[in-house]
Design a protein around this motif. Structure first.
Motif, PDB file in Angstrom:
ATOM      1  N   UNK A 101     -35.445 -43.066 -55.732  1.00 32.43           N
ATOM      2  CA  UNK A 101     -35.263 -43.269 -54.296  1.00 32.43           C
ATOM      3  C   UNK A 101     -36.192 -44.400 -53.833  1.00 32.43           C
ATOM      4  N   UNK A 102     -35.635 -45.580 -53.622  1.00 34.45           N
ATOM      5  CA  UNK A 102     -36.427 -46.725 -53.205  1.00 34.45           C
ATOM      6  C   UNK A 102     -35.519 -47.719 -52.484  1.00 34.45           C
ATOM      7  N   UNK A 103     -36.130 -48.718 -51.869  1.00 37.57           N
ATOM      8  CA  UNK A 103     -35.395 -49.794 -51.212  1.00 37.57           C
ATOM      9  C   UNK A 103     -35.994 -51.144 -51.617  1.00 37.57           C
ATOM     10  N   UNK A 104     -35.158 -52.147 -51.609  1.00 40.00           N
ATOM     11  CA  UNK A 104     -35.624 -53.529 -51.616  1.00 40.00           C
ATOM     12  C   UNK A 104     -35.468 -54.046 -50.194  1.00 40.00           C
ATOM     13  N   UNK A 105     -36.572 -54.369 -49.546  1.00 40.80           N
ATOM     14  CA  UNK A 105     -36.549 -54.949 -48.208  1.00 40.80           C
ATOM     15  C   UNK A 105     -36.772 -56.448 -48.326  1.00 40.80           C
ATOM     16  N   UNK A 106     -35.882 -57.211 -47.728  1.00 40.07           N
ATOM     17  CA  UNK A 106     -35.947 -58.666 -47.798  1.00 40.07           C
ATOM     18  C   UNK A 106     -36.241 -59.206 -46.400  1.00 40.07           C
ATOM     19  N   UNK A 107     -37.196 -60.125 -46.319  1.00 38.79           N
ATOM     20  CA  UNK A 107     -37.635 -60.656 -45.036  1.00 38.79           C
ATOM     21  C   UNK A 107     -37.569 -62.177 -45.073  1.00 38.79           C
ATOM     22  N   UNK A 108     -37.144 -62.763 -43.975  1.00 42.50           N
ATOM     23  CA  UNK A 108     -37.077 -64.212 -43.873  1.00 42.50           C
ATOM     24  C   UNK A 108     -35.837 -64.638 -43.117  1.00 42.50           C
ATOM     25  N   UNK A 109     -35.701 -65.923 -42.842  1.00 42.20           N
ATOM     26  CA  UNK A 109     -34.515 -66.391 -42.118  1.00 42.20           C
ATOM     27  C   UNK A 109     -33.246 -66.086 -42.910  1.00 42.20           C
TER      28      UNK A 109
END
Length: 392
Positions: A198-206
């Motif tokens: 149980x995990x997530x990949x969170x992506x940040x940026x334009x």
């Protein structure tokens, strides 16, 4: 000549309010150098077109040095503005220095490679932000004796405890523009789906959730021209593939787009790991990897590709973990291990944080630049006095 007698003119078209790694480096370099030397600036502030700024730059430099005759050296903060300045006239008596960041030396336009890059040898010093950038400069014919490596810095961060957030499962985080060299779509396709738990990949940026008119126009170009245009514009070439993968794995991957600074700081601090899965792209390169340092300085374990300038920011098992680029099995195994052993990697992140904050800072970077500037100016003065003595 004492340092107090040396005045420096910084010239940059990458500067706040614009946002980016080069803008950050330019801002910190100028402001920290001002603690040690007398500083003057010519900066692009978005009040006029960039073409107007470039067109008027030669005359503005001449006006600035006429008004401030103690200026001994001019620093140009990237290869593009330095390439234009190499054609300037009227200030050959001053020392000139350029910083190269990566793309500004590998940009694959033949005219740039064969006609412009050799002109960088007119600069008295070429500063590369990483060993990889320095090697790219040497391999393109820039005199090795002119090249020095000064890594970028990072903002100091006071160690803080991670905050448990019951609203979020364990997560990895990425940060940056969605360009091909960042390897985001490779990570989303080849690595994340294979990790258990149980995990997530969170992506940040334009990030544009839907195709833009500019994207549609660029996609009409022939492949070679499309590659050159998107590199020059810094256009997000990985967005199209990333949109498909986001739809395929909504339970594991979420793109947050741009987020406020305080939220980003919270996300970086509490992530299980910060990921930088870069891949090789012809004509492009990661000049340094500043975001790795920013994540490590917050106590988060950095897992990055052992590629290009990243290796000047991250040393394996010292302030991060380096893995072979595009080795899916290595990445899957490492990220699974981090998920399965969170306490171990939290302690490791704290160790890496101390090493990053000890090795890198904007002040260390600026003092290295100032030392280089002073040494150049003092050498020029000594040579001038020797010539005058011989003439007399």
């Amino acid at each position: 000549m004492l340092p107090s007698e040396i005045e420096i003119l910084f010239v940059s078209h990458k500067y706040p309010p614009a946002v980016g790694g080069m803008e950050k480096q330019s801002f910190e370099l100028i402001n920290h150098s001002a603690l040690y030397l007398k500083v003057h600036t010519l900066l692009y502030d978005n009040e006029e077109s960039i073409l107007t700024f470039f067109f008027r730059l030669n005359q503005r430099i001449l006006s600035k040095i006429k008004a401030n005759p103690r200026i001994k050296l001019i620093h140009f903060n990237d290869g593009l503005i330095a390439a234009l300045a190499s054609f300037h006239r009227g200030y050959d008596h001053l020392k000139k220095v350029v910083t190269l960041h990566g793309l500004d030396i590998v940009f694959p336009l033949p005219y740039f490679q064969h006609k412009i890059i050799p002109r960088f040898n007119v600069f008295d010093q070429v500063i590369a932000v990483s060993q990889a950038t320095a090697e790219a400069a040497r391999s393109r014919g820039i005199d090795p004796s002119r090249i020095a490596v000064i890594p970028n810095g990072v903002d100091p961060v006071t160690p803080i405890s991670k905050l448990k957030d019951d609203k979020l499962p364990p997560y990895f985080i990425t940060l940056g523009r969605p360009v091909k060299r960042k390897g985001f779509s490779w990570l989303m396709q080849q690595v994340i789906p294979a990790i258990q738990g149980n995990f997530r990949l969170l992506m940040v940026g334009p990030f544009d959730q839907s195709p833009t008119w500019k994207e549609r126009i660029l996609n009409l170009l022939p492949a070679k021209l499309h590659h050159l245009a998107t590199l020059f514009l810094g256009y997000p070439t990985d967005q199209q593939e990333m949109r498909k993968l986001l739809r395929m794995h909504p339970e594991k991957i979420q793109h947050l787009g741009k987020v406020p600074f305080d939220q980003l700081r919270h996300l970086l601090t509490n992530a299980h790991a910060f990921l930088m899965p870069n891949i090789q792209v012809q004509g492009d390169m990661e000049g340094f990897g500043l975001v790795c340092l920013e994540a490590s300085s917050r106590g988060t374990v950095v897992v990055a590709a052992e590629l290009e300038g990243i290796t000047s920011a991250i040393t394996h098992d010292h302030n991060g973990l380096l893995l072979p680029s595009q080795d899916a099995n290595a990445w899957i195994g490492q990220l699974q291990n981090i998920l399965d052993n969170p306490d171990h990697y939290e302690k490791l992140g704290q160790k890496f944080q101390k090493n990053t904050n000890s090795d890198f800072s904007w002040d260390i970077m600026a003092r290295s630049y100032c030392h280089t500037f002073v040494k150049l100016c003092q050498k020029a003065t000594a040579n001038s006095e020797k010539i005058n003595y011989t003439t007399d």
